[in-house]
Write a protein that holds these residues in place. Structure first.
Motif, PDB file in Angstrom:
ATOM      1  N   LEU A 227      25.144 -12.276  -1.445  1.00  0.00           N
ATOM      2  CA  LEU A 227      24.387 -11.056  -1.173  1.00  0.00           C
ATOM      3  C   LEU A 227      25.027 -10.237  -0.055  1.00  0.00           C
ATOM      4  CD1 LEU A 227      20.763 -12.485  -1.399  1.00  0.00           C
ATOM      5  CD2 LEU A 227      21.757 -10.776  -2.922  1.00  0.00           C
ATOM      6  N   VAL A 228      25.422 -10.903   1.009  1.00  0.00           N
ATOM      7  CA  VAL A 228      26.039 -10.201   2.140  1.00  0.00           C
ATOM      8  C   VAL A 228      27.328  -9.514   1.691  1.00  0.00           C
ATOM      9  CG1 VAL A 228      27.176 -10.525   4.369  1.00  0.00           C
ATOM     10  CG2 VAL A 228      25.003 -11.671   3.902  1.00  0.00           C
ATOM     11  N   GLY A 229      28.137 -10.198   0.905  1.00  0.00           N
ATOM     12  CA  GLY A 229      29.388  -9.630   0.447  1.00  0.00           C
ATOM     13  C   GLY A 229      29.185  -8.435  -0.472  1.00  0.00           C
ATOM     14  N   TYR A 230      28.252  -8.564  -1.413  1.00  0.00           N
ATOM     15  CA  TYR A 230      28.043  -7.477  -2.367  1.00  0.00           C
ATOM     16  C   TYR A 230      27.410  -6.269  -1.686  1.00  0.00           C
ATOM     17  CZ  TYR A 230      27.490  -5.331  -6.929  1.00  0.00           C
ATOM     18  OH  TYR A 230      27.611  -4.487  -8.004  1.00  0.00           O
ATOM     19  N   ALA A 231      26.441  -6.513  -0.793  1.00  0.00           N
ATOM     20  CA  ALA A 231      25.824  -5.401  -0.061  1.00  0.00           C
ATOM     21  C   ALA A 231      26.865  -4.690   0.796  1.00  0.00           C
ATOM     22  CB  ALA A 231      24.674  -5.909   0.803  1.00  0.00           C
ATOM     23  N   GLY A 232      27.803  -5.459   1.347  1.00  0.00           N
ATOM     24  CA  GLY A 232      28.881  -4.848   2.129  1.00  0.00           C
ATOM     25  C   GLY A 232      29.744  -3.933   1.293  1.00  0.00           C
ATOM     26  N   ARG A 233      30.019  -4.344   0.053  1.00  0.00           N
ATOM     27  CA  ARG A 233      30.821  -3.493  -0.833  1.00  0.00           C
ATOM     28  C   ARG A 233      30.049  -2.236  -1.229  1.00  0.00           C
ATOM     29  NH1 ARG A 233      32.387  -8.643  -2.553  1.00  0.00           N
ATOM     30  NH2 ARG A 233      30.929  -8.715  -4.310  1.00  0.00           N
ATOM     31  N   LEU A 234      28.733  -2.373  -1.373  1.00  0.00           N
ATOM     32  CA  LEU A 234      27.901  -1.210  -1.687  1.00  0.00           C
ATOM     33  C   LEU A 234      27.701  -0.303  -0.476  1.00  0.00           C
ATOM     34  CD1 LEU A 234      25.000  -2.841  -3.773  1.00  0.00           C
ATOM     35  CD2 LEU A 234      26.879  -1.444  -4.644  1.00  0.00           C
ATOM     36  N   ARG A 235      27.951  -0.863   0.710  1.00  0.00           N
ATOM     37  CA  ARG A 235      27.699  -0.162   1.972  1.00  0.00           C
ATOM     38  C   ARG A 235      26.220   0.212   2.117  1.00  0.00           C
ATOM     39  NH1 ARG A 235      33.072   3.568   3.259  1.00  0.00           N
ATOM     40  NH2 ARG A 235      34.579   1.865   2.999  1.00  0.00           N
ATOM     41  N   ILE A 236      25.372  -0.724   1.722  1.00  0.00           N
ATOM     42  CA  ILE A 236      23.933  -0.563   1.892  1.00  0.00           C
ATOM     43  C   ILE A 236      23.460  -1.684   2.822  1.00  0.00           C
ATOM     44  CG2 ILE A 236      21.670  -0.513   0.784  1.00  0.00           C
ATOM     45  CD1 ILE A 236      22.998   0.397  -1.777  1.00  0.00           C
ATOM     46  N   PRO A 237      22.810  -1.370   3.933  1.00  0.00           N
ATOM     47  CA  PRO A 237      22.335  -2.417   4.843  1.00  0.00           C
ATOM     48  C   PRO A 237      21.395  -3.390   4.136  1.00  0.00           C
ATOM     49  CG  PRO A 237      22.199  -0.255   5.876  1.00  0.00           C
ATOM     50  CD  PRO A 237      22.525  -0.015   4.438  1.00  0.00           C
ATOM     51  N   LEU A 238      21.613  -4.676   4.370  1.00  0.00           N
ATOM     52  CA  LEU A 238      20.821  -5.743   3.751  1.00  0.00           C
ATOM     53  C   LEU A 238      19.984  -6.422   4.829  1.00  0.00           C
ATOM     54  CD1 LEU A 238      20.110  -7.744   1.460  1.00  0.00           C
ATOM     55  CD2 LEU A 238      22.237  -8.971   2.008  1.00  0.00           C
ATOM     56  N   ILE A 239      18.677  -6.426   4.616  1.00  0.00           N
ATOM     57  CA  ILE A 239      17.738  -7.026   5.569  1.00  0.00           C
ATOM     58  C   ILE A 239      17.166  -8.307   4.963  1.00  0.00           C
ATOM     59  CG2 ILE A 239      15.583  -6.713   6.846  1.00  0.00           C
ATOM     60  CD1 ILE A 239      16.084  -3.633   6.525  1.00  0.00           C
ATOM     61  N   PHE A 240      17.283  -9.410   5.692  1.00  0.00           N
ATOM     62  CA  PHE A 240      16.658 -10.652   5.255  1.00  0.00           C
ATOM     63  C   PHE A 240      15.282 -10.746   5.917  1.00  0.00           C
ATOM     64  CE2 PHE A 240      21.006 -11.478   4.124  1.00  0.00           C
ATOM     65  CZ  PHE A 240      20.887 -12.194   2.938  1.00  0.00           C
ATOM     66  N   SER A 241      14.248 -10.726   5.093  1.00  0.00           N
ATOM     67  CA  SER A 241      12.877 -10.689   5.590  1.00  0.00           C
ATOM     68  C   SER A 241      12.219 -12.067   5.514  1.00  0.00           C
ATOM     69  CB  SER A 241      12.063  -9.684   4.769  1.00  0.00           C
ATOM     70  OG  SER A 241      12.050 -10.058   3.400  1.00  0.00           O
ATOM     71  N   HIS A 242      11.050 -12.172   6.134  1.00  0.00           N
ATOM     72  CA  HIS A 242      10.241 -13.404   6.118  1.00  0.00           C
ATOM     73  C   HIS A 242      10.999 -14.609   6.670  1.00  0.00           C
ATOM     74  CE1 HIS A 242       8.596 -10.844   2.797  1.00  0.00           C
ATOM     75  NE2 HIS A 242       7.471 -11.098   3.466  1.00  0.00           N
ATOM     76  N   VAL A 243      11.760 -14.395   7.740  1.00  0.00           N
ATOM     77  CA  VAL A 243      12.405 -15.523   8.420  1.00  0.00           C
ATOM     78  C   VAL A 243      11.317 -16.267   9.183  1.00  0.00           C
ATOM     79  CG1 VAL A 243      14.195 -16.230  10.044  1.00  0.00           C
ATOM     80  CG2 VAL A 243      14.515 -14.166   8.663  1.00  0.00           C
ATOM     81  N   VAL A 244      11.036 -17.495   8.778  1.00  0.00           N
ATOM     82  CA  VAL A 244       9.836 -18.175   9.278  1.00  0.00           C
ATOM     83  C   VAL A 244      10.099 -19.163  10.401  1.00  0.00           C
ATOM     84  CG1 VAL A 244       8.618 -17.896   7.097  1.00  0.00           C
ATOM     85  CG2 VAL A 244       9.977 -19.962   7.483  1.00  0.00           C
ATOM     86  N   ASP A 245      11.346 -19.647  10.552  1.00  0.00           N
ATOM     87  CA  ASP A 245      11.580 -20.640  11.603  1.00  0.00           C
ATOM     88  C   ASP A 245      13.027 -20.576  12.079  1.00  0.00           C
ATOM     89  OD1 ASP A 245      13.109 -22.034   9.659  1.00  0.00           O
ATOM     90  OD2 ASP A 245      11.391 -23.243   9.064  1.00  0.00           O
ATOM     91  N   GLU A 246      13.293 -21.353  13.122  1.00  0.00           N
ATOM     92  CA  GLU A 246      14.616 -21.349  13.746  1.00  0.00           C
ATOM     93  C   GLU A 246      15.692 -21.858  12.797  1.00  0.00           C
ATOM     94  OE1 GLU A 246      16.863 -23.157  17.719  1.00  0.00           O
ATOM     95  OE2 GLU A 246      14.706 -23.401  17.442  1.00  0.00           O
ATOM     96  N   ALA A 247      15.333 -22.816  11.952  1.00  0.00           N
ATOM     97  CA  ALA A 247      16.317 -23.364  11.017  1.00  0.00           C
ATOM     98  C   ALA A 247      16.815 -22.278  10.063  1.00  0.00           C
ATOM     99  CB  ALA A 247      15.706 -24.520  10.232  1.00  0.00           C
ATOM    100  N   GLN A 248      15.908 -21.447   9.561  1.00  0.00           N
ATOM    101  CA  GLN A 248      16.332 -20.363   8.684  1.00  0.00           C
ATOM    102  C   GLN A 248      17.196 -19.358   9.424  1.00  0.00           C
ATOM    103  OE1 GLN A 248      12.993 -18.510   6.732  1.00  0.00           O
ATOM    104  NE2 GLN A 248      12.817 -20.141   5.204  1.00  0.00           N
ATOM    105  N   PHE A 249      16.804 -19.023  10.643  1.00  0.00           N
ATOM    106  CA  PHE A 249      17.570 -18.064  11.432  1.00  0.00           C
ATOM    107  C   PHE A 249      18.987 -18.577  11.679  1.00  0.00           C
ATOM    108  CE2 PHE A 249      18.723 -16.290  15.687  1.00  0.00           C
ATOM    109  CZ  PHE A 249      18.841 -14.957  15.293  1.00  0.00           C
ATOM    110  N   ASP A 250      19.110 -19.844  12.054  1.00  0.00           N
ATOM    111  CA  ASP A 250      20.430 -20.423  12.307  1.00  0.00           C
ATOM    112  C   ASP A 250      21.277 -20.454  11.038  1.00  0.00           C
ATOM    113  OD1 ASP A 250      19.726 -20.797  14.929  1.00  0.00           O
ATOM    114  OD2 ASP A 250      19.238 -22.927  14.715  1.00  0.00           O
ATOM    115  N   ALA A 251      20.632 -20.770   9.900  1.00  0.00           N
ATOM    116  CA  ALA A 251      21.368 -20.835   8.641  1.00  0.00           C
ATOM    117  C   ALA A 251      21.895 -19.462   8.241  1.00  0.00           C
ATOM    118  CB  ALA A 251      20.478 -21.399   7.548  1.00  0.00           C
ATOM    119  N   LEU A 252      21.100 -18.429   8.456  1.00  0.00           N
ATOM    120  CA  LEU A 252      21.526 -17.073   8.102  1.00  0.00           C
ATOM    121  C   LEU A 252      22.735 -16.635   8.921  1.00  0.00           C
ATOM    122  CD1 LEU A 252      18.062 -15.299   7.795  1.00  0.00           C
ATOM    123  CD2 LEU A 252      19.649 -15.767   5.927  1.00  0.00           C
ATOM    124  N   GLN A 253      22.758 -17.035  10.189  1.00  0.00           N
ATOM    125  CA  GLN A 253      23.853 -16.598  11.058  1.00  0.00           C
ATOM    126  C   GLN A 253      25.202 -17.154  10.637  1.00  0.00           C
ATOM    127  OE1 GLN A 253      23.081 -15.563  15.355  1.00  0.00           O
ATOM    128  NE2 GLN A 253      21.775 -17.352  15.103  1.00  0.00           N
TER     129      GLN A 253
END
Length: 273
Positions: A227-253
């Motif tokens: 998703l990050v790669g394709y959104a980058g090619r589209l040049r459309i900002p991609l927002i990951f919503s509903h991050v519920v805990d630290e584990a998800q936040f760390d994984a996204l980074q």
């Protein structure tokens, strides 16, 4: 131009044929902010920040103090949340059968959130969800009514992002029409992906300003990098919503995710629409 204050907006609303019957200044713990009464339900505003974590060059961690929002980078904007009465999980939108009442309540909540956002001189963008049934109830010129209300109150539609639900994004032709209509009336538009594969068709029918994807679903299906790669090619900002805990936040980074939002960043999460 500096936006009017909340009291000024509420005072002006008193002369509006619809808003004047519903919006007032709150009292006690809601003093100084606008609230709305619809039938026997009181609506209030809350805001969930959307962070640009890419503005920090060092790794972020939530373990020390989740309350320290400034540690996560700049705020792209705020997602408006509709609080009901004593902030219980009761959803007034789910209780409405008539399309006319749904349109009224949806328009009322958006005006309420705009008053409290602009009136408090908040920076950035205001993300406003649109109820799926409203999109079907209003047959054409989506965005015309809300844009005219904002302009009449001295507020700038270009700082508002209309957030389309997954059901609308899943239909390419409808998505294209909605996006062009809202953008025509000065708004930015975000689309919630119903699944990762839907990003492949986003640019075919509509040039969205933002794409949103549920963080838990993306991580579960191992599609964050894609998703990050394709959104980058589209040049459309991609927002990951509903991050519920630290584990998800760390994984996204691990995948150079830039924009995030969710209850994990809020020390005092509220039940919302």
């Amino acid at each position: 131009m500096i936006a009017p204050t909340v009291p000024e907006l509420v005072s002006k609303a008193a002369t509006h044929p619809f808003l004047g019957a519903h919006i007032a200044l709150g009292d006690r713990e809601q003093g100084g902010v606008a609230v709305a009464q619809y039938h026997d339900v009181t609506l209030a505003s809350a805001y969930e920040p959307i962070f640009d974590v890419g503005t920090h060059s060092f790794p972020q961690t939530l373990s020390a103090s989740p309350e320290s929002a400034e540690r996560f980078g700049d705020e792209l904007g705020m997602q408006a949340l509709t609080l009901v009465g004593d902030r219980t999980s009761y959803d007034p939108f789910a209780q409405i059968d008539e399309d006319r009442e749904l349109v009224e309540l949806d328009r009322l909540s958006r005006a309420l959130h705009a008053f409290n956002f602009f009136g408090a001189q908040r920076p950035g963008l205001l993300f406003l969800r649109v109820h799926e049934r409203l999109l079907k109830s209003v047959k054409y010129d989506h965005g015309l009514h809300f844009s005219s209300v904002l302009i009449d109150f001295g507020l700038n539609p270009s700082r508002i992002v209309i957030e389309l639900p997954e059901a609308a994004v899943a239909h390419k032709t409808f998505l294209g029409y909605l996006t062009k209509s809202y953008q025509h009336y000065g708004f930015k538009v975000a689309g919630n992906l119903p699944n990762a594969g839907q990003i492949m068709s986003v640019s075919d029918m509509a040039r969205l300003d933002f794409i949103k994807m549920d963080a838990g679903a993306a991580l579960r299906d191992s599609v964050v990098k894609h998703l990050v790669g394709y959104a980058g090619r589209l040049r459309i900002p991609l927002i990951f919503s509903h991050v519920v805990d630290e584990a998800q936040f760390d994984a996204l980074q691990q995948f150079d995710v830039r924009f995030v939002q969710g209850p994990v960043f809020d020390a005092h999460p509220a039940n919302s629409r």
